[in-house]
Scaffold this active site. Structure first.
Site, PDB file in Angstrom:
ATOM      1  N   ARG A 199       0.827  -1.213   0.000  1.00 12.48           N
ATOM      2  CA  ARG A 199       0.000   0.000   0.000  1.00 12.48           C
ATOM      3  C   ARG A 199       0.859   1.259   0.000  1.00 12.48           C
ATOM      4  O   ARG A 199       1.715   1.433   0.869  1.00 12.48           O
ATOM      5  CB  ARG A 199      -0.912   0.008   1.225  1.00 12.48           C
ATOM      6  CG  ARG A 199      -1.868  -1.167   1.184  1.00 12.48           C
ATOM      7  CD  ARG A 199      -2.923  -1.096   2.244  1.00 12.48           C
ATOM      8  NE  ARG A 199      -3.756  -2.288   2.148  1.00 12.48           N
ATOM      9  CZ  ARG A 199      -4.835  -2.511   2.863  1.00 12.48           C
ATOM     10  NH1 ARG A 199      -5.237  -1.612   3.723  1.00 12.48           N
ATOM     11  NH2 ARG A 199      -5.530  -3.620   2.709  1.00 12.48           N
ATOM     12  N   GLU A 201       0.546   4.055   1.074  1.00 11.09           N
ATOM     13  CA  GLU A 201       0.033   5.015   2.045  1.00 11.09           C
ATOM     14  C   GLU A 201       1.169   5.939   2.471  1.00 11.09           C
ATOM     15  O   GLU A 201       2.277   5.483   2.705  1.00 11.09           O
ATOM     16  CB  GLU A 201      -0.525   4.278   3.267  1.00 11.09           C
ATOM     17  CG  GLU A 201      -1.838   3.576   2.962  1.00 11.09           C
ATOM     18  CD  GLU A 201      -2.256   2.573   4.027  1.00 11.09           C
ATOM     19  OE1 GLU A 201      -1.387   2.115   4.786  1.00 11.09           O
ATOM     20  OE2 GLU A 201      -3.456   2.248   4.067  1.00 11.09           O
ATOM     21  N   ARG A 207       2.537   2.491  13.416  1.00 12.26           N
ATOM     22  CA  ARG A 207       1.716   1.311  13.146  1.00 12.26           C
ATOM     23  C   ARG A 207       1.377   1.097  11.671  1.00 12.26           C
ATOM     24  O   ARG A 207       0.505   0.299  11.336  1.00 12.26           O
ATOM     25  CB  ARG A 207       0.446   1.359  13.991  1.00 12.26           C
ATOM     26  CG  ARG A 207      -0.363   2.622  13.774  1.00 12.26           C
ATOM     27  CD  ARG A 207      -1.662   2.545  14.492  1.00 12.26           C
ATOM     28  NE  ARG A 207      -1.544   2.983  15.876  1.00 12.26           N
ATOM     29  CZ  ARG A 207      -2.573   3.271  16.651  1.00 12.26           C
ATOM     30  NH1 ARG A 207      -3.783   3.132  16.198  1.00 12.26           N
ATOM     31  NH2 ARG A 207      -2.387   3.696  17.874  1.00 12.26           N
ATOM     32  N   HIS A 208       2.027   1.853  10.795  1.00 12.24           N
ATOM     33  CA  HIS A 208       1.791   1.681   9.352  1.00 12.24           C
ATOM     34  C   HIS A 208       3.055   1.279   8.615  1.00 12.24           C
ATOM     35  O   HIS A 208       4.133   1.798   8.892  1.00 12.24           O
ATOM     36  CB  HIS A 208       1.271   2.978   8.726  1.00 12.24           C
ATOM     37  CG  HIS A 208      -0.150   3.248   9.036  1.00 12.24           C
ATOM     38  ND1 HIS A 208      -0.518   4.060  10.076  1.00 12.24           N
ATOM     39  CD2 HIS A 208      -1.299   2.808   8.461  1.00 12.24           C
ATOM     40  CE1 HIS A 208      -1.853   4.115  10.134  1.00 12.24           C
ATOM     41  NE2 HIS A 208      -2.337   3.363   9.165  1.00 12.24           N
ATOM     42  N   GLU A 342      -6.283  -0.857  15.787  1.00 13.95           N
ATOM     43  CA  GLU A 342      -7.069  -1.688  14.870  1.00 13.95           C
ATOM     44  C   GLU A 342      -6.223  -2.866  14.404  1.00 13.95           C
ATOM     45  O   GLU A 342      -5.132  -2.698  13.876  1.00 13.95           O
ATOM     46  CB  GLU A 342      -7.509  -0.862  13.661  1.00 13.95           C
ATOM     47  CG  GLU A 342      -8.369  -1.670  12.700  1.00 13.95           C
ATOM     48  CD  GLU A 342      -8.505  -1.023  11.330  1.00 13.95           C
ATOM     49  OE1 GLU A 342      -8.809   0.178  11.252  1.00 13.95           O
ATOM     50  OE2 GLU A 342      -8.295  -1.743  10.334  1.00 13.95           O
ATOM     51  N   SER A 345     -10.244  -5.888   9.984  1.00 14.47           N
ATOM     52  CA  SER A 345     -11.577  -5.430   9.607  1.00 14.47           C
ATOM     53  C   SER A 345     -12.187  -6.442   8.660  1.00 14.47           C
ATOM     54  O   SER A 345     -11.486  -7.269   8.074  1.00 14.47           O
ATOM     55  CB  SER A 345     -11.545  -4.029   9.006  1.00 14.47           C
ATOM     56  OG  SER A 345     -10.828  -4.031   7.810  1.00 14.47           O
ATOM     57  N   ARG A 393       0.554  -6.056  13.038  1.00 12.19           N
ATOM     58  CA  ARG A 393      -0.137  -5.372  14.141  1.00 12.19           C
ATOM     59  C   ARG A 393      -0.420  -6.342  15.287  1.00 12.19           C
ATOM     60  O   ARG A 393      -0.268  -5.995  16.455  1.00 12.19           O
ATOM     61  CB  ARG A 393      -1.470  -4.798  13.652  1.00 12.19           C
ATOM     62  CG  ARG A 393      -1.327  -3.691  12.645  1.00 12.19           C
ATOM     63  CD  ARG A 393      -1.700  -2.356  13.257  1.00 12.19           C
ATOM     64  NE  ARG A 393      -1.593  -1.311  12.267  1.00 12.19           N
ATOM     65  CZ  ARG A 393      -2.638  -0.670  11.740  1.00 12.19           C
ATOM     66  NH1 ARG A 393      -3.859  -0.990  12.130  1.00 12.19           N
ATOM     67  NH2 ARG A 393      -2.462   0.277  10.851  1.00 12.19           N
TER      68      ARG A 393
HETATM   69  P1  AMO Z   1      -8.007  -3.208   5.943  1.00 17.40           P
HETATM   70  O1  AMO Z   1      -7.597  -2.205   4.937  1.00 17.40           O
HETATM   71  O2  AMO Z   1      -8.672  -2.699   7.191  1.00 17.40           O
HETATM   72  O3  AMO Z   1      -9.050  -4.249   5.326  1.00 17.40           O
HETATM   73  O4  AMO Z   1      -6.748  -4.095   6.335  1.00 17.40           O
HETATM   74  C1  AMO Z   1      -6.884  -5.181   7.224  1.00 17.40           C
HETATM   75  C2  AMO Z   1      -5.884  -5.078   8.365  1.00 17.40           C
HETATM   76  O5  AMO Z   1      -4.567  -5.099   7.840  1.00 17.40           O
HETATM   77  C3  AMO Z   1      -3.712  -4.273   8.616  1.00 17.40           C
HETATM   78  N1  AMO Z   1      -3.155  -3.220   7.769  1.00 17.40           N
HETATM   79  C4  AMO Z   1      -1.947  -2.657   7.936  1.00 17.40           C
HETATM   80  N2  AMO Z   1      -0.974  -2.865   8.837  1.00 17.40           N
HETATM   81  C5  AMO Z   1       0.137  -2.118   8.764  1.00 17.40           C
HETATM   82  N3  AMO Z   1       0.349  -1.171   7.838  1.00 17.40           N
HETATM   83  C6  AMO Z   1      -0.598  -0.897   6.911  1.00 17.40           C
HETATM   84  N4  AMO Z   1      -0.386   0.056   5.990  1.00 17.40           N
HETATM   85  C7  AMO Z   1      -1.811  -1.660   6.926  1.00 17.40           C
HETATM   86  N5  AMO Z   1      -2.934  -1.686   6.171  1.00 17.40           N
HETATM   87  C8  AMO Z   1      -3.729  -2.627   6.706  1.00 17.40           C
HETATM   88  C9  AMO Z   1      -4.577  -3.670   9.723  1.00 17.40           C
HETATM   89  C10 AMO Z   1      -5.961  -3.780   9.150  1.00 17.40           C
HETATM   90  O6  AMO Z   1      -6.955  -3.855  10.154  1.00 17.40           O
HETATM   91  N6  AMO Z   1      -9.944  -6.224   2.427  1.00 17.40           N
HETATM   92  C11 AMO Z   1     -10.125  -5.742   3.782  1.00 17.40           C
HETATM   93  C12 AMO Z   1     -10.320  -6.865   4.774  1.00 17.40           C
HETATM   94  C13 AMO Z   1     -11.620  -7.599   4.579  1.00 17.40           C
HETATM   95  O7  AMO Z   1     -12.687  -6.946   4.538  1.00 17.40           O
HETATM   96  O8  AMO Z   1     -11.581  -8.838   4.485  1.00 17.40           O
HETATM   97  C14 AMO Z   1      -8.888  -4.906   4.154  1.00 17.40           C
HETATM   98  O9  AMO Z   1      -7.878  -4.921   3.509  1.00 17.40           O
HETATM   99  O10 AMO Z   1      -4.440  -4.499  10.873  1.00 17.40           O
END
Ligand code: AMO
Length: 419
Positions: A199, A201, A207-208, A342, A345, A393
Site C-alpha cells: 500500500r 500510504e 503502526r503503518h 485496529e 476489519s 499489528r
Molecule cells: P483493511 O484495509 O482494514 O481491510 O486491512 C486489514 C488489516 O490489515 C492491517 N493493515 C496494515 N498494517 C500495517 N500497515 C498498513 N499500511 C496496513 N494496512 C492494513 C490492519 C488492518 O486492520 N480487504 C479488507 C479486509 C476484509 O474486509 O476482508 C482490508 O484490507 O491491521
C-alpha cells in the site's frame, strides 16, 4: 561424559586466572552456552582463544562437564576450537547486548541483531502466529490459497496502489486479496491466505507499513456477519493460547504478560462508539472515520470495562469499501480493535450482482474495470463474508512493541527501501 559439537558466534570473552570463558550464541538457542578453556588442560587452545575476536563464527568440540563452573546455563569444556569466520570490521551492534542499539541501527543490521535472544524470540513468535493461524483455519475447513500479487485492479482505493508496468499494460501490486478471495466463494466454502499487502500510504506512524502482512479469510453460505466475527474471535483467542502454551521461553525473555482476551469480545456499534467519545470530550461527525486519537480513547474505555479486544460494528457505509453490504446508511461490517489499535476489519459482502454494481457506482468506481471480478457474481454466488487481520499489528500488540518496525525483519516504510 557427553561429547558436544557446537557452532555459533562469540558474544563475550572473559578470562579468570588460567581459564578463558567464551560465551557463544549457538544454533537456534535462546540461552548462550559457555565454552570453558583451561590453561592447565589445554595450553595451545588458550593461545587461540586469547586472540579471538568478538563476533567470530566458531566451532567447538568438547565435553559437557558433570559440574558447571560458569554462572550461566549450559557449558562445554573445549578440546578443539576452530575459527570459521572472523569479522573484518567491529560490529555496529554491541555483541554482548549490554549496550542496547537504537531501532534504526537494528533495522539496518537486523541479521546481526538476530544473534540476540530477544530478537530471535520476536521472530519465533511471529512464525508461531502463522503456524497457529494455519492450524486453526485449516481445522475449520478453510482451504489455504495463493492469489496473484500482480493485479489488473486494486480493491482498496486507487490512491494507495503501487503502479507497475506489465509488458506495456498498467498493473498494480496487490493491496489485499479481497477481490480474489471473494471470487473464490463462487466455488469453495472457505479460503484463507497469509499474504503481503502493498500500500502506497503516505503515513509515517508507528503502526503503518507500505508492505505489511495479512491473515485473510473468506467464508460462504454465512447467515450474517456474526459468523465471520465468531471465526475471527476464535482465531485470535487460539493464537494467544497457542503462543502462551508453546512459546513460554520467548514470552518470558520479552517480559510479556500475555493475557488471553476475554470472550465473547465486546461488540459496540459505531454509534455507541461516537457516544462514548462524546462523553470523553471528543466530538466526531457521524460518518467520519475513527482516527488514532479516537481509537485510543475507546481502547481505554473498553479496558476499564475489562475488554482488551472488542468489535466496532455497523460503520457508516460511506466510510467502508464498495464490496461491503449496505443496509440503509450503515454497513454490515466490523473492525476488531485491541487496546486502541485496529487489528482487523471485515464484514458481510454484497453478493448480489446488480446491487454490487450499484455499490460501485455509488463509490464513483467504473464497473467495467472490475468486470473480471463481477463475472464471478453471475453464477450463483452465495452470501459470504470475511476478514483481513494484520499480522504485524497482531504481533506488535501481543509482545507489547511500541513500533511495528520492531516486528518486521526488513520493514518497508516511506524511508526504507533497503536493506
Ligand atoms: P483493511 O484495509 O482494514 O481491510 O486491512 C486489514 C488489516 O490489515 C492491517 N493493515 C496494515 N498494517 C500495517 N500497515 C498498513 N499500511 C496496513 N494496512 C492494513 C490492519 C488492518 O486492520 N480487504 C479488507 C479486509 C476484509 O474486509 O476482508 C482490508 O484490507 O491491521
Amino acid at each position: 561424559l557427553k561429547e558436544l559439537n557446537i557452532k555459533g558466534w562469540i558474544r563475550d570473552v572473559r578470562s579468570l586466572g588460567g581459564i578463558i570463558f567464551l560465551e557463544v550464541i549457538e544454533g537456534n538457542s535462546l540461552t548462550p552456552i559457555t565454552v570453558v578453556i583451561k590453561k592447565s588442560e589445554n595450553p595451545l587452545l588458550i593461545k587461540t582463544a586469547k586472540k579471538i575476536k568478538l563476533g567470530s563464527a566458531i566451532q567447538v568440540k568438547g565435553i559437557e562437564p558433570e559440574r558447571i563452573i560458569s554462572k550461566k546455563g549450559k557449558e562445554i569444556h573445549a578440546k578443539e576450537l576452530s575459527i570459521l569466520a572472523e569479522p573484518s570490521e567491529p560490529s555496529p551492534l554491541d555483541p554482548t547486548g549490554k549496550t542496547k542499539a537504537l531501532l534504526d541501527t537494528v533495522l539496518q543490521y537486523r541479521y546481526l541483531a538476530l544473534r540476540f535472544p530477544e530478537q530471535r524470540a520476536i521472530f519465533r513468535i511471529r512464525a508461531g502466529i502463522v503456524e497457529a493461524s494455519r492450524r486453526y483455519l485449516s481445522g475449520k475447513g478453510l482451504l489455504e490459497v495463493h492469489t496473484p500479487k500482480i493485479c489488473g485492479a486494486g480493491a482498496e482505493g486507487g490512491a494507495t496502489v503501487f503502479k507497475l508496468d506489465y509488458f506495456g499494460k498498467k498493473a498494480f501490486l496487490s493491496q489485499s486479496p479481497q477481490l480474489y478471495k471473494q471470487m473464490l466463494m463462487c466455488g469453495l466454502p472457505g479460503v484463507y491466505e497469509i499474504t503481503p499487502y502493498f500500500r502506497a500510504e503516505k503515513f509515517d506512524t508507528p503502526r503503518h507499513l507500505n508492505e505489511s502482512w495479512g491473515i485473510d479469510a473468506e467464508i460462504s453460505f454465512i447467515t450474517d456477519f456474526g459468523d465471520v466475527m465468531s471465526l475471527l474471535e476464535g482465531l485470535i483467542v487460539y493464537i494467544f493460547e497457542y503462543i502462551k502454551d508453546n512459546y513460554k521461553k520467548e514470552i518470558e525473555l520479552l517480559d510479556v504478560d500475555l493475557e488471553i482476551p476475554r470472550r465473547p469480545f465486546k461488540r459496540i456499534t459505531y454509534s455507541d462508539a461516537l457516544e462514548i467519545l462524546r462523553n470523553n470530550g471528543l466530538r466526531l461527525e457521524w460518518g467520519s472515520d475513527l482516527d488514532s486519537e479516537a481509537e485510543k480513547v475507546l481502547g481505554k474505555t473498553m479496558m476499564e470495562e475489562g475488554y482488551d479486544a472488542y468489535f466496532i460494528i455497523e460503520y457508516p457505509w460511506e466510510a467502508k469499501p464498495f464490496y461491503i453490504m449496505k443496509k440503509g446508511a450503515i454497513s454490515l461490517s466490523f473492525d476488531l480493535d485491541y487496546r486502541g489499535i485496529e487489528l482487523a476489519s471485515g464484514g458481510q459482502r454484497e453478493h448480489r450482482y446488480w446491487e454490487l454494481i450499484e455499490n460501485m457506482k455509488n463509490k464513483g468506481l467504473d464497473p467495467k474495470s472490475f468486470s473480471f471480478y463481477l463475472e464471478a457474481f453471475k453464477y450463483g454466488m452465495p452470501p459470504h463474508g470475511g476478514f483481513g487481520l494484520g499480522l504485524d499489528r497482531l504481533l506488535m500488540v501481543l509482545i507489547g512493541a511500541r513500533n511495528i518496525r520492531e516486528v518486521v525483519l526488513f520493514p518497508r516504510d516511506r524511508q526504507r527501501l533497503i536493506p
